[in-house]
Design a protein around this motif. Structure first.
Motif, PDB file in Angstrom:
ATOM      1  N   SER A 186       6.894  39.424  89.067  1.00 42.78           N
ATOM      2  CA  SER A 186       7.977  38.794  88.310  1.00 42.78           C
ATOM      3  C   SER A 186       9.331  39.409  88.638  1.00 42.78           C
ATOM      4  O   SER A 186      10.338  38.705  88.706  1.00 42.78           O
ATOM      5  CB  SER A 186       7.725  38.918  86.802  1.00 42.78           C
ATOM      6  N   GLY A 187       9.353  40.714  88.846  1.00 39.76           N
ATOM      7  CA  GLY A 187      10.593  41.392  89.196  1.00 39.76           C
ATOM      8  C   GLY A 187      11.128  40.961  90.551  1.00 39.76           C
ATOM      9  O   GLY A 187      12.341  40.953  90.779  1.00 39.76           O
ATOM     10  N   LYS A 241       1.620  41.717  87.857  1.00 44.49           N
ATOM     11  CA  LYS A 241       2.422  40.615  87.310  1.00 44.49           C
ATOM     12  C   LYS A 241       3.866  41.059  87.076  1.00 44.49           C
ATOM     13  O   LYS A 241       4.799  40.306  87.356  1.00 44.49           O
ATOM     14  CB  LYS A 241       1.815  40.105  85.999  1.00 44.49           C
ATOM     15  N   ILE A 242       4.041  42.268  86.569  1.00 41.12           N
ATOM     16  CA  ILE A 242       5.386  42.797  86.335  1.00 41.12           C
ATOM     17  C   ILE A 242       6.131  42.957  87.660  1.00 41.12           C
ATOM     18  O   ILE A 242       7.287  42.555  87.784  1.00 41.12           O
ATOM     19  CB  ILE A 242       5.327  44.125  85.562  1.00 41.12           C
ATOM     20  N   TYR A 266      -3.525  49.205  91.122  1.00 41.40           N
ATOM     21  CA  TYR A 266      -2.659  48.531  90.153  1.00 41.40           C
ATOM     22  C   TYR A 266      -3.495  47.630  89.250  1.00 41.40           C
ATOM     23  O   TYR A 266      -4.431  46.971  89.711  1.00 41.40           O
ATOM     24  CB  TYR A 266      -1.615  47.662  90.858  1.00 41.40           C
ATOM     25  N   ASP A 318      -1.802  43.421  85.102  1.00 37.98           N
ATOM     26  CA  ASP A 318      -0.536  43.394  84.371  1.00 37.98           C
ATOM     27  C   ASP A 318       0.579  44.080  85.163  1.00 37.98           C
ATOM     28  O   ASP A 318       1.711  43.591  85.190  1.00 37.98           O
ATOM     29  CB  ASP A 318      -0.675  44.049  83.001  1.00 37.98           C
ATOM     30  N   GLN A 319       0.278  45.186  85.807  1.00 37.09           N
ATOM     31  CA  GLN A 319       1.279  45.867  86.632  1.00 37.09           C
ATOM     32  C   GLN A 319       1.709  44.975  87.798  1.00 37.09           C
ATOM     33  O   GLN A 319       2.894  44.885  88.120  1.00 37.09           O
ATOM     34  CB  GLN A 319       0.722  47.194  87.171  1.00 37.09           C
TER      35      GLN A 319
END
Length: 128
Positions: free
Chosen positions: A36-37, A32-33, A26, A29-30
């Protein structure tokens, strides 16, 4: 959950999340997404409830037995209700009293300052 909670403080930081998933390909950025989700309360840490919700969500349809398990976990005092004390115990100082009240109020249809199993089930019915 314990695998991700490296420092055993009851929450998962982004650093811990990234560390455990470093064996996969990963990007930051992946990650972090994904983080965050899962971090529904936007505290910067994933608590057990958020982790559980994300785990259940990835499996698609949620069986009522799994919801009952989640409810039982939240009701740490065997009272049959999710109370302010249960919320405070779960978040271990990560929430203010006002934030804990909002969590209870968001599901407390009976307006008795606690969440019963029926009210908890309704929360799951509202998920997309």
């Amino acid at each position: 959950f314990d695998t991700f909670d490296i420092d055993m403080d009851g929450t998962i930081s982004f650093f811990e999340f990234q560390e455990v998933l470093s064996c996969h390909d990963y990007t930051k950025d992946q990650l972090k997404i994904m983080f965050s989700g899962m971090n529904i309360n936007n505290t910067g840490h994933i608590n057990y409830t958020e982790f559980l919700a994300a785990t259940i969500e990835t499996e698609g349809f949620i069986e009522e037995g799994r919801i009952a398990e989640a409810f039982d976990h939240l009701v740490s005092d065997d009272s049959g209700y999710i109370t302010m004390k249960n919320i405070n115990d779960l978040f271990v100082g990560d929430l203010s009293a006002e934030e804990a009240r909002k969590i209870i109020a968001g599901a407390d249809l009976g307006q008795d300052n606690r969440i019963d199993y029926g009210e908890f089930l309704l929360l799951w019915d509202q998920l997309p």
